[in-house]
Design a protein around this motif. Sequence first.
Motif, PDB file in Angstrom:
ATOM      1  N   TYR A   1      74.630  -3.714  64.468  1.00  0.00           N
ATOM      2  CA  TYR A   1      74.343  -3.034  63.211  1.00  0.00           C
ATOM      3  C   TYR A   1      74.347  -4.051  62.072  1.00  0.00           C
ATOM      4  O   TYR A   1      75.306  -4.784  61.857  1.00  0.00           O
ATOM      5  CB  TYR A   1      75.403  -1.955  62.972  1.00  0.00           C
ATOM      6  CG  TYR A   1      75.084  -1.053  61.819  1.00  0.00           C
ATOM      7  CD1 TYR A   1      75.753  -1.201  60.616  1.00  0.00           C
ATOM      8  CD2 TYR A   1      74.106  -0.080  61.926  1.00  0.00           C
ATOM      9  CE1 TYR A   1      75.462  -0.387  59.544  1.00  0.00           C
ATOM     10  CE2 TYR A   1      73.814   0.743  60.849  1.00  0.00           C
ATOM     11  CZ  TYR A   1      74.484   0.585  59.666  1.00  0.00           C
ATOM     12  OH  TYR A   1      74.190   1.392  58.612  1.00  0.00           O
ATOM     13  N   LYS A   2      73.226  -4.119  61.319  1.00  0.00           N
ATOM     14  CA  LYS A   2      73.011  -5.232  60.387  1.00  0.00           C
ATOM     15  C   LYS A   2      74.012  -5.284  59.231  1.00  0.00           C
ATOM     16  O   LYS A   2      74.274  -6.353  58.673  1.00  0.00           O
ATOM     17  CB  LYS A   2      71.579  -5.195  59.840  1.00  0.00           C
ATOM     18  CG  LYS A   2      71.252  -3.957  59.024  1.00  0.00           C
ATOM     19  CD  LYS A   2      69.806  -3.994  58.527  1.00  0.00           C
ATOM     20  CE  LYS A   2      69.480  -2.764  57.676  1.00  0.00           C
ATOM     21  NZ  LYS A   2      68.083  -2.810  57.169  1.00  0.00           N
ATOM     22  N   LYS A   3      74.583  -4.125  58.814  1.00  0.00           N
ATOM     23  CA  LYS A   3      75.499  -4.139  57.673  1.00  0.00           C
ATOM     24  C   LYS A   3      76.907  -4.602  58.048  1.00  0.00           C
ATOM     25  O   LYS A   3      77.694  -4.958  57.182  1.00  0.00           O
ATOM     26  CB  LYS A   3      75.611  -2.735  57.072  1.00  0.00           C
ATOM     27  CG  LYS A   3      74.438  -2.316  56.206  1.00  0.00           C
ATOM     28  CD  LYS A   3      74.749  -0.966  55.562  1.00  0.00           C
ATOM     29  CE  LYS A   3      73.585  -0.489  54.704  1.00  0.00           C
ATOM     30  NZ  LYS A   3      73.852   0.841  54.122  1.00  0.00           N
ATOM     31  N   VAL A   4      77.213  -4.556  59.338  1.00  0.00           N
ATOM     32  CA  VAL A   4      78.593  -4.764  59.777  1.00  0.00           C
ATOM     33  C   VAL A   4      79.193  -6.103  59.314  1.00  0.00           C
ATOM     34  O   VAL A   4      80.270  -6.118  58.710  1.00  0.00           O
ATOM     35  CB  VAL A   4      78.703  -4.585  61.309  1.00  0.00           C
ATOM     36  CG1 VAL A   4      79.981  -5.218  61.838  1.00  0.00           C
ATOM     37  CG2 VAL A   4      78.681  -3.106  61.658  1.00  0.00           C
ATOM     38  N   PRO A   5      78.543  -7.247  59.573  1.00  0.00           N
ATOM     39  CA  PRO A   5      79.166  -8.510  59.141  1.00  0.00           C
ATOM     40  C   PRO A   5      79.290  -8.621  57.622  1.00  0.00           C
ATOM     41  O   PRO A   5      80.250  -9.220  57.115  1.00  0.00           O
ATOM     42  CB  PRO A   5      78.227  -9.590  59.697  1.00  0.00           C
ATOM     43  CG  PRO A   5      76.941  -8.893  59.972  1.00  0.00           C
ATOM     44  CD  PRO A   5      77.283  -7.486  60.309  1.00  0.00           C
ATOM     45  N   VAL A   6      78.344  -8.030  56.890  1.00  0.00           N
ATOM     46  CA  VAL A   6      78.421  -8.055  55.427  1.00  0.00           C
ATOM     47  C   VAL A   6      79.627  -7.266  54.942  1.00  0.00           C
ATOM     48  O   VAL A   6      80.387  -7.708  54.067  1.00  0.00           O
ATOM     49  CB  VAL A   6      77.125  -7.491  54.795  1.00  0.00           C
ATOM     50  CG1 VAL A   6      77.237  -7.486  53.276  1.00  0.00           C
ATOM     51  CG2 VAL A   6      75.927  -8.311  55.229  1.00  0.00           C
ATOM     52  N   ILE A   7      79.837  -6.087  55.537  1.00  0.00           N
ATOM     53  CA  ILE A   7      80.981  -5.254  55.153  1.00  0.00           C
ATOM     54  C   ILE A   7      82.285  -5.948  55.538  1.00  0.00           C
ATOM     55  O   ILE A   7      83.261  -5.943  54.773  1.00  0.00           O
ATOM     56  CB  ILE A   7      80.909  -3.851  55.797  1.00  0.00           C
ATOM     57  CG1 ILE A   7      79.645  -3.116  55.335  1.00  0.00           C
ATOM     58  CG2 ILE A   7      82.149  -3.042  55.462  1.00  0.00           C
ATOM     59  CD1 ILE A   7      79.535  -2.895  53.851  1.00  0.00           C
TER      60      ILE A   7
ATOM     61  N   LEU B   1      80.462  -3.500  39.418  1.00  0.00           N
ATOM     62  CA  LEU B   1      80.325  -4.950  39.646  1.00  0.00           C
ATOM     63  C   LEU B   1      79.058  -5.224  40.444  1.00  0.00           C
ATOM     64  O   LEU B   1      78.421  -4.299  40.960  1.00  0.00           O
ATOM     65  CB  LEU B   1      81.530  -5.477  40.445  1.00  0.00           C
ATOM     66  CG  LEU B   1      82.927  -5.272  39.852  1.00  0.00           C
ATOM     67  CD1 LEU B   1      83.972  -5.611  40.906  1.00  0.00           C
ATOM     68  CD2 LEU B   1      83.117  -6.132  38.616  1.00  0.00           C
ATOM     69  N   LYS B   2      78.707  -6.501  40.558  1.00  0.00           N
ATOM     70  CA  LYS B   2      77.622  -6.898  41.445  1.00  0.00           C
ATOM     71  C   LYS B   2      78.207  -7.120  42.838  1.00  0.00           C
ATOM     72  O   LYS B   2      79.088  -7.957  43.020  1.00  0.00           O
ATOM     73  CB  LYS B   2      76.969  -8.186  40.939  1.00  0.00           C
ATOM     74  CG  LYS B   2      76.145  -7.995  39.677  1.00  0.00           C
ATOM     75  CD  LYS B   2      75.457  -9.296  39.266  1.00  0.00           C
ATOM     76  CE  LYS B   2      74.619  -9.090  38.004  1.00  0.00           C
ATOM     77  NZ  LYS B   2      73.943 -10.341  37.576  1.00  0.00           N
ATOM     78  N   TRP B   3      77.713  -6.355  43.807  1.00  0.00           N
ATOM     79  CA  TRP B   3      78.242  -6.434  45.165  1.00  0.00           C
ATOM     80  C   TRP B   3      77.239  -7.114  46.090  1.00  0.00           C
ATOM     81  O   TRP B   3      76.050  -7.188  45.782  1.00  0.00           O
ATOM     82  CB  TRP B   3      78.571  -5.028  45.684  1.00  0.00           C
ATOM     83  CG  TRP B   3      79.619  -4.342  44.873  1.00  0.00           C
ATOM     84  CD1 TRP B   3      79.415  -3.488  43.828  1.00  0.00           C
ATOM     85  CD2 TRP B   3      81.031  -4.465  45.012  1.00  0.00           C
ATOM     86  NE1 TRP B   3      80.614  -3.060  43.310  1.00  0.00           N
ATOM     87  CE2 TRP B   3      81.631  -3.630  44.009  1.00  0.00           C
ATOM     88  CE3 TRP B   3      81.866  -5.179  45.873  1.00  0.00           C
ATOM     89  CZ2 TRP B   3      83.009  -3.518  43.872  1.00  0.00           C
ATOM     90  CZ3 TRP B   3      83.244  -5.046  45.728  1.00  0.00           C
ATOM     91  CH2 TRP B   3      83.793  -4.235  44.742  1.00  0.00           C
ATOM     92  N   GLU B   4      77.733  -7.563  47.246  1.00  0.00           N
ATOM     93  CA  GLU B   4      76.874  -8.254  48.218  1.00  0.00           C
ATOM     94  C   GLU B   4      75.869  -7.314  48.874  1.00  0.00           C
ATOM     95  O   GLU B   4      74.880  -7.760  49.450  1.00  0.00           O
ATOM     96  CB  GLU B   4      77.737  -8.910  49.307  1.00  0.00           C
ATOM     97  CG  GLU B   4      78.458 -10.174  48.858  1.00  0.00           C
ATOM     98  CD  GLU B   4      79.648  -9.912  47.958  1.00  0.00           C
ATOM     99  OE1 GLU B   4      80.259 -10.882  47.486  1.00  0.00           O
ATOM    100  OE2 GLU B   4      79.996  -8.729  47.711  1.00  0.00           O
ATOM    101  N   THR B   5      76.120  -6.033  48.811  1.00  0.00           N
ATOM    102  CA  THR B   5      75.199  -5.035  49.353  1.00  0.00           C
ATOM    103  C   THR B   5      75.237  -3.800  48.468  1.00  0.00           C
ATOM    104  O   THR B   5      76.212  -3.590  47.747  1.00  0.00           O
ATOM    105  CB  THR B   5      75.570  -4.669  50.811  1.00  0.00           C
ATOM    106  OG1 THR B   5      74.570  -3.824  51.360  1.00  0.00           O
ATOM    107  CG2 THR B   5      76.913  -3.960  50.886  1.00  0.00           C
ATOM    108  N   THR B   6      74.184  -3.008  48.516  1.00  0.00           N
ATOM    109  CA  THR B   6      74.108  -1.794  47.698  1.00  0.00           C
ATOM    110  C   THR B   6      74.551  -0.603  48.539  1.00  0.00           C
ATOM    111  O   THR B   6      73.912  -0.289  49.549  1.00  0.00           O
ATOM    112  CB  THR B   6      72.675  -1.551  47.189  1.00  0.00           C
ATOM    113  OG1 THR B   6      72.261  -2.691  46.441  1.00  0.00           O
ATOM    114  CG2 THR B   6      72.622  -0.318  46.300  1.00  0.00           C
TER     115      THR B   6
END
Length: 548
Positions: free
Chosen positions: A2-8, A497-502
């Motif tokens: 799942y593509k969001k997992v490492p970002v989260i 804030l500005k986050w790494e993902t929306t």
Amino acid sequence: MYKKVPVIAYILFKYGNFSKPFLNLILEEELPEEWYYYFIAQRYKWMGSWEKGLAIIDRIQKREINNLTLYFLLLADKLAFLKFLKEPSADIIFEELRKDFFKIPLLARKIIAPTLWDYFITKFSQRGVSKLRLWSKDYIEDESTYLFILFNRANEEAKRGNLKRAIKGYFQGIKIAKDIPHPTGLIYCLNNSAWYLKDKHPLLALKLAKDAVYYLGYFRENLESGFFALDTLFHIQRKLRQSDIFEMGEVILHLYEKLPEGKGWGTKEHYKELKEFFEKRKLNLDLDIYENNYELRDYLKRLFKDKNLSVLSEELKITKTNLSTLLKGWTLRVKGMTIRKILDKYMGVDPFEAPFPILNEFLKEKIKREYFEKNRENFIKLFLEERIINFVTTYMSLINRDYFKRDKNLEKLIRAIREDFDEFLKKVDKDLYLMDFINKIFSSDPVVEARKCLALKFINTLPKGKRMKFINKYISLKEKERNMIDVFVRNYVRYDLKWETTPESKCIPEKFLKYYRVKKTPLILSIYYFDKRLQRRKLINLLDQMVI
């Protein structure tokens, strides 16, 4: 995967438990089971439930894990859990991670590096084991990794007595933590630097300690998690003999009850002295008659020293007979008015040494003085809308609102401000609770100041023509509903804030979003701050009701 997992996973590391909404959001997604349980383990880590977290990790590790990022993240979490549980098997995991460090994918490496450094300092720094090579450009450029390493190095220097190096590290950490922002790192760096500076540079330590408590109030709802910062501020203020220390009494006693039982750092037993100090000196604005006990009489005799009774009677405007019976203990009760007459002549009394009746009247007089000499006029000078907004945002920021559950409820007070301000002022002039509240509008303890700042920022984000609509809707709510809106308001500003993902979610209050023209990202994160779906549904419905 799942593509969001490492970002989260990286967001959770970068911002610590401040990023809780992202954890709640990802747990609602359809995840591979091993990642789902990895995120559950993060929740246990933040809760300090080491055994439960370790059980989850062991459960996942029994499966075949083909993803290198997940494999090494699990090992690092297991190391952290075993360290807290003081299990010797942690050394084996540490050596494995140290040996294979440069095989770890870069994103996971950034997350794992601080865990290894922390373990190294705790277990091996005095044993001659070669230092970890974690100072490559990649880690220094990653602010969160660098923050953790700086903080751990500063702690190591402090333990060795290298105070200058330690403070330099903490100060670097403070700057980085503000930029990220990383609330945990910021509060710890401020607190630790204040603690180590309190003896040599108490005034600088005082500023740092107040900042730590301010940011505790600014970033956290669970204030008890930063109780150590309140303790540090207490020790510094007591050293400097500052009467402002008593402003924090109500907050400290309230939060103390939320601390865990048992012994050791962070428990009720650990902070027993702090609790007893404020419990013995708890401000009581309703009390006006006191027991004439030995402690009070002995204090007064020492205060008056060898003064002639007749001269003293003339100075204090108390009859010689009444003064004599008071000092001899023949009078069983002492009126607050009598103590206030003494305070008029002896305002230099030390509130730290004074018995409770003297202290209580001293603090009551302090409230009156601040109100009548300054803040009453300041409140009058505000325009009507400013008065109401400042009154309501201060109300939203209080830790304890029991007084407003009496006959002086919020709705009636706001109506009085609007319809008959002169009559409202007459009520305040006779009511110590309301005087104290008006004082808090203009100056309060660091926790309330931080929460006021958040509430005012939120109101100012709303369109000008709709601010009073929001305020009026808030006033009309029940107290439980107001409490939920208070948390939402603070979190909206925190998460803007500005986050790494929306973040995305279908569960949002569409009417509120469109009517008040708020931003979608902090709106979603403020809703997902709440852990339970039922809480989130209640908040969404409540926000939409703020439009109708």
